[in-house]
Design an enzyme around this catalytic site. Structure first.
Site, mmCIF file in Angstrom:
data_model
loop_
_atom_site.group_PDB
_atom_site.id
_atom_site.type_symbol
_atom_site.label_atom_id
_atom_site.label_comp_id
_atom_site.label_asym_id
_atom_site.label_seq_id
_atom_site.Cartn_x
_atom_site.Cartn_y
_atom_site.Cartn_z
ATOM 1 N N LYS A 9 -20.633 -32.875 -25.937
ATOM 2 C CA LYS A 9 -19.245 -33.229 -26.227
ATOM 3 C C LYS A 9 -18.827 -34.473 -25.446
ATOM 4 O O LYS A 9 -18.893 -34.504 -24.219
ATOM 5 C CB LYS A 9 -18.339 -32.051 -25.866
ATOM 6 C CG LYS A 9 -16.876 -32.221 -26.257
ATOM 7 C CD LYS A 9 -16.104 -30.957 -25.898
ATOM 8 C CE LYS A 9 -14.642 -31.016 -26.312
ATOM 9 N NZ LYS A 9 -13.931 -29.775 -25.925
ATOM 10 N N CYS A 18 -14.520 -29.898 -31.124
ATOM 11 C CA CYS A 18 -13.112 -29.677 -30.822
ATOM 12 C C CYS A 18 -12.305 -30.966 -30.567
ATOM 13 O O CYS A 18 -11.909 -31.637 -31.505
ATOM 14 C CB CYS A 18 -12.995 -28.703 -29.645
ATOM 15 S SG CYS A 18 -11.392 -27.843 -29.546
ATOM 16 N N GLU A 75 -17.150 -23.140 -30.975
ATOM 17 C CA GLU A 75 -17.372 -23.789 -29.676
ATOM 18 C C GLU A 75 -17.541 -22.727 -28.589
ATOM 19 O O GLU A 75 -16.838 -21.725 -28.572
ATOM 20 C CB GLU A 75 -16.180 -24.687 -29.331
ATOM 21 C CG GLU A 75 -16.306 -25.381 -27.984
ATOM 22 C CD GLU A 75 -15.086 -26.221 -27.619
ATOM 23 O OE1 GLU A 75 -15.203 -27.099 -26.758
ATOM 24 O OE2 GLU A 75 -14.004 -25.992 -28.212
#
Length: 256
Positions: free
Chosen positions: A106, A140, A40
């Site tokens: 995300k 994540c 990430e």
């Protein structure tokens, strides 16, 4: 499909240094792979100062990824900070060997670190078709939200890139296994190592888990490139035999 996972420390808010580092690591590969996975925010570390490092989709990093993917004849994926319409996104890009780019923004922004205050969340789940595999890319904190990742598309591979810190690494290990088992898919998690600019420590634990929760690659803590190979037919045979996905709930996700 043969996949290379690159687990590394990151240079803080220094895209040039990070690109040089990853290119050096990629150039050490001595065998052909189909996909390379980076962590990430691989150009900067998990920064809440996006203006310092944000790039456009025509910027240096995307151009670099396209050149690398074409020269290595493989796909490359990871997330970076992208600016678009005066807004910042934590965007995971998937660059095909042809230079075509697909992306996922995300969705679940990490409010504990204030990510939701400086980045715009994504709204759509993305499924990537590559070499006969259906791949679901996530980032994540998305790992903590099983409804969004639920395998309603019959994808084959769930792919997480992360900056997941040491104090909560046990949750990372547990949840990657859980996502694999509940979705009957391969799951790959690529996390960084080292200290960031705020002295948060990362211990990696990049790993690969199969559709029954067994390790193909156990959690790793050293800086390295790990190469694994996945067998789609074996997964499909197991799905057919057990048919757990056939009994899944049907639901619809609605934004409030």
């Amino acid at each position: 499909m043969k996949i290379a996972l690159i687990q590394s420390a990151l240079f803080w808010e220094n895209p040039t240094a990070n690109r040089n580092y990853f290119e050096e690591k990629i150039n050490t590969l001595t065998e052909k792979v189909d996909l390379i996975v980076l962590p990430e925010m691989f150009t900067s570390g998990f920064t809440m100062n996006p203006a310092a490092v944000a790039e456009t989709m025509d910027g240096e990093t995307i151009t670099w990824l396209k050149i690398l993917a074409k020269s290595k004849k493989c796909a490359i994926t990871g997330s970076l900070i992208v600016i678009e319409n005066n807004a910042f996104y934590n965007r995971m890009v998937f660059v095909f060997p042809t230079g075509v780019v697909q992306s996922y923004d995300k969705k679940h922004l990490f409010s504990l670190a204030g990510e939701d205050k400086v980045y715009v969340p994504g709204t759509e789940k993305v499924i990537i078709d590559y070499l006969g595999w259906k791949i679901c890319p996530l980032i994540c904190y998305d790992l903590r939200f099983p409804v969004f990742s639920r395998n309603v598309e019959n994808y084959d591979l769930l792919l997480y890139v992360a900056s997941w810190p040491k104090p909560r690494i046990n949750a990372w290990d547990i949840l990657i296994k859980a996502r694999s088992v509940e979705n009957m898919c391969y799951t790959i998690g690529v996390n960084r190592i080292g200290l960031d600019n705020a002295n948060f420590e990362y211990v990696g634990h990049s790993q690969v888990v199969d559709f029954l929760g067994n390790y193909i690659l156990e959690p790793q803590e050293k800086e390295a490139v790990f190469i694994i190979e996945l067998d789609k037919e074996k997964m499909l045979e197991t799905r057919k035999k057990l048919n757990f996905l056939g009994d899944r709930d049907h639901f619809e996700i609605k934004e409030l």
